[in-house]
Design a protein around this motif. Structure first.
Motif, short mmCIF file in Angstrom:
data_model
loop_
_atom_site.label_atom_id
_atom_site.label_comp_id
_atom_site.label_asym_id
_atom_site.label_seq_id
_atom_site.Cartn_x
_atom_site.Cartn_y
_atom_site.Cartn_z
N ILE A 157 -16.33 -19.04 34.46
CA ILE A 157 -14.88 -19.05 34.73
C ILE A 157 -14.60 -19.77 36.05
O ILE A 157 -13.60 -20.48 36.17
CB ILE A 157 -14.34 -17.61 34.75
CG1 ILE A 157 -14.55 -16.96 33.38
CG2 ILE A 157 -12.86 -17.58 35.12
CD1 ILE A 157 -14.18 -15.50 33.31
N GLY A 158 -15.48 -19.60 37.05
CA GLY A 158 -15.31 -20.32 38.30
C GLY A 158 -15.41 -21.82 38.11
O GLY A 158 -14.66 -22.59 38.74
N LEU A 164 -8.17 -27.63 32.85
CA LEU A 164 -7.11 -27.16 33.75
C LEU A 164 -5.73 -27.42 33.16
O LEU A 164 -4.83 -26.56 33.25
CB LEU A 164 -7.24 -27.85 35.10
CG LEU A 164 -8.45 -27.47 35.96
CD1 LEU A 164 -8.53 -28.37 37.20
CD2 LEU A 164 -8.38 -26.01 36.38
N GLY A 208 -7.50 -19.53 27.17
CA GLY A 208 -6.42 -19.48 28.15
C GLY A 208 -5.19 -20.24 27.72
O GLY A 208 -4.05 -19.84 28.04
N GLU A 209 -5.39 -21.35 26.99
CA GLU A 209 -4.24 -22.12 26.53
C GLU A 209 -3.46 -21.37 25.45
O GLU A 209 -2.23 -21.39 25.46
CB GLU A 209 -4.70 -23.49 25.99
CG GLU A 209 -3.55 -24.35 25.50
CD GLU A 209 -4.00 -25.72 25.04
OE1 GLU A 209 -3.12 -26.49 24.58
OE2 GLU A 209 -5.21 -26.02 25.12
N ILE A 260 -14.69 -23.50 35.27
CA ILE A 260 -13.53 -23.95 34.49
C ILE A 260 -12.27 -24.01 35.35
O ILE A 260 -11.45 -24.92 35.20
CB ILE A 260 -13.32 -23.02 33.28
CG1 ILE A 260 -14.48 -23.19 32.29
CG2 ILE A 260 -11.98 -23.28 32.60
CD1 ILE A 260 -14.47 -22.20 31.17
N THR A 261 -12.11 -23.07 36.26
CA THR A 261 -10.93 -23.04 37.13
C THR A 261 -11.13 -23.87 38.41
O THR A 261 -10.27 -23.84 39.29
CB THR A 261 -10.59 -21.60 37.52
OG1 THR A 261 -11.74 -20.99 38.13
CG2 THR A 261 -10.19 -20.80 36.29
N ARG A 262 -12.28 -24.56 38.53
CA ARG A 262 -12.60 -25.43 39.65
C ARG A 262 -12.77 -24.67 40.96
O ARG A 262 -12.57 -25.21 42.05
CB ARG A 262 -11.51 -26.51 39.82
CG ARG A 262 -12.01 -27.77 40.50
CD ARG A 262 -11.06 -28.93 40.33
NE ARG A 262 -11.31 -29.91 41.39
CZ ARG A 262 -10.44 -30.20 42.35
NH1 ARG A 262 -9.26 -29.61 42.38
NH2 ARG A 262 -10.74 -31.08 43.29
N LEU A 263 -13.17 -23.42 40.85
CA LEU A 263 -13.52 -22.66 42.05
C LEU A 263 -14.89 -23.09 42.56
O LEU A 263 -15.12 -23.15 43.77
CB LEU A 263 -13.52 -21.16 41.73
CG LEU A 263 -13.91 -20.21 42.85
CD1 LEU A 263 -12.87 -20.27 43.98
CD2 LEU A 263 -14.06 -18.79 42.33
N ALA A 269 -11.21 -21.90 28.59
CA ALA A 269 -10.04 -22.78 28.71
C ALA A 269 -9.26 -22.80 27.40
O ALA A 269 -8.02 -22.79 27.40
CB ALA A 269 -10.49 -24.19 29.09
N LEU A 315 -5.12 -24.76 30.54
CA LEU A 315 -4.75 -23.47 31.13
C LEU A 315 -3.30 -23.50 31.62
O LEU A 315 -2.55 -22.53 31.45
CB LEU A 315 -5.69 -23.14 32.30
CG LEU A 315 -7.13 -22.79 31.93
CD1 LEU A 315 -7.99 -22.67 33.19
CD2 LEU A 315 -7.19 -21.48 31.14
N MET A 351 -2.37 -16.47 30.44
CA MET A 351 -3.01 -15.76 31.54
C MET A 351 -3.19 -14.28 31.20
O MET A 351 -4.20 -13.67 31.57
CB MET A 351 -2.18 -15.90 32.82
CG MET A 351 -2.85 -15.31 34.05
SD MET A 351 -1.94 -15.66 35.57
CE MET A 351 -0.49 -14.65 35.32
#
Length: 472
Positions: free
Chosen positions: A398-399, A311, A345-346, A401-404, A342, A314, A350
């Protein structure tokens, strides 16, 4: 009566143009990755470029000869995704390349890429019609069971707490990646054959039409297989994937929301039981819900450091990213496999991540388009199931990694390091190409004038005679 051919355009030239763009993206990303150490044209660059370009052209030529009406967009998308993944894995290898004990991952991934594309090419050459696979419905079920049980045999290897790999002599292999294909073939064959029986009316509760109890047997079996994978192999990701695959395919086959609701209820029950009985599942949920708690962050094993660092990466990337080779994705554990989104994304930001997600959306939508176009029920279900498999993997990865949702051990298709996943996903691509070729293949139809003449001639004797004047 003669036949005429309704011939659609093959669109192989469109595929060739898109392939040039995909090659530019893949090779260009690897070039930029090498700029970090001022060695953009090193040996790996030329090996990666020649392998991707050569193998991509090989598949393109096979499609021109054997499946010239196949979808022209699928292959370029997959080449681009595979190339971006290779470039990022190579970029993550570079900071540790001077360590004599470090074994680079990128050359291994490049070798697996060549093996996977060759396997897909062989399938395209020798499997002329996907409907042949329907003959192996129950054989696919047996093969799936064998593949899922292999890690529990003496050749199985426990890695990072999960027992989903086997030792194949020259390395490790994950049989569950191939099992998702054989399970999709079984589900497609079973549901296309028994659809009418499954649709028989059961009890009706309010607006929901529930299936008969005996028709629930396949879903219960799929649920038990998922729980078995979770218990015996300690693999939450594969458990979600297998059960989600069956839920999607049975909904496509029946169009009944009741099956989805029953499946969600079974997932809820299974999750509750797993939380109470299995400590590794409870730790995953705790790391998800309390990721920023210092005690949870520093816990080993089962801590949330991997998720939190992903996170932060990102967030550091922002909108446009730090630039390829300018970030610190190496701070994240398993950045080249579980957390490669991740890392991307870095450094791509985005905008870059959204572009990658858009490529996956296009790939899945082309798979669903092939399902809509083909006329046989088996092909429709198989294309839907395989496309949904890719979509579900992307969502779960992806969910997580984004903590969804809680983080699982699934890989990002075509991008994460891992030969088993790469091989299985390229085979899925080959099957989708075959199904799309069947959907767009020319169909013989009767010539309009002759068919009209035949219709009028055959209908003359059936016309009622004109009544005589004065008669009733």
């Amino acid at each position: 009566m003669s036949d005429v051919l309704t011939v659609p355009r093959s669109r192989r030239n469109v595929e060739a143009a898109l392939l040039l763009l995909a090659f530019a993206v893949a090779v260009g990303a690897n070039f930029v990755a090498g700029l970090e150490r001022e060695e953009p044209f090193n040996d790996y660059f030329w090996r990666q470029a020649s392998t991707l370009v050569g193998m991509g052209i090989l598949v393109h030529l096979i499609l021109r000869i054997r499946a010239k009406y196949a979808d022209p967009v699928i292959l370029p998308i997959v080449i681009a995704l595979n190339g971006i993944g290779l470039a990022m894995i190579h970029r993550l290898d570079l900071p540790r390349i001077e360590n004599p004990d470090f074994v680079p991952v990128a050359p291994q991934q490049l070798t697996w890429t060549a093996v996977a594309i060759v396997a897909a090419s062989v399938l395209l050459i020798f499997l002329r019609d996907h409907r042949i696979l329907r003959r192996f419905t129950y054989i696919s079920l047996i093969v799936s069971a064998v593949l899922l049980l292999l890690p529990l045999t003496p050749i199985g290897l426990p890695i990072n707490g999960a027992r989903i790999w086997i030792n194949v002599g020259f390395g490790t292999f994950q049989p569950g990646e191939v099992a998702k294909i054989t399970l999709a073939i079984f589900f497609a064959g079973y549901l296309s054959t028994n659809r009418d029986l499954i649709l028989l009316a059961g009890k009706k509760i309010g607006p929901l039409q529930l299936p008969r109890f005996k028709d629930l047997a396949p879903m219960v079996a799929a649920w038990l297989v998922s729980i078995g994978v979770l218990v015996l192999q300690r693999d939450l990701g594969s458990s979600i994937l297998f059960f989600g695959l069956f839920m999607a395919m049975i909904y496509v086959a029946t169009s009944r929301v009741s099956w989805v609701l029953i499946g969600l209820a079974m997932i809820g029950v299974g999750t509750f039981i797993a939380l109470q009985l299995f400590s590794h599942v409870a730790l995953r949920f705790d790391s998800w819900l309390n990721a920023f708690d210092p005690e949870v962050y520093n816990r080993a094993p089962g801590g949330s450091q991997q998720v939190v660092q992903g996170l932060f990466g990102l967030a550091n990337g922002g909108l446009a990213g730090t630039g390829f080779g300018q970030g610190r994705p190496d701070l994240v554990t398993y950045a080249n496999s579980d957390m490669i989104i991740a890392a991307l994304g870095e450094e791509l930001g985005m905008i870059g991540v959204f572009a990658i997600i858009l490529l996956y959306i296009l790939l899945v939508s082309r798979g669903f388009r092939a399902a809509l176009g083909t006329k046989d029920g088996f092909g429709k279900l198989l294309a839907c199931g395989l496309s949904f498999t890719i979509a579900l993997q992307c969502f779960v990865v992806i969910g997580g990694i984004t903590r969804l949702i809680p983080l699982t051990g699934l890989t990002t298709p075509f991008m994460s390091a891992g030969g088993s996943s790469l091989l299985a996903n390229w085979i899925i691509v080959a099957l989708l190409l075959l199904i799309s070729e069947t959907a767009r293949r020319p169909v013989r139809t009767a010539a309009p004038r002759e068919s009209a003449a035949v219709s009028s001639a055959s209908g003359r004797g059936a016309l009622p005679r004109r009544p005589k004047e004065g008669s009733r």
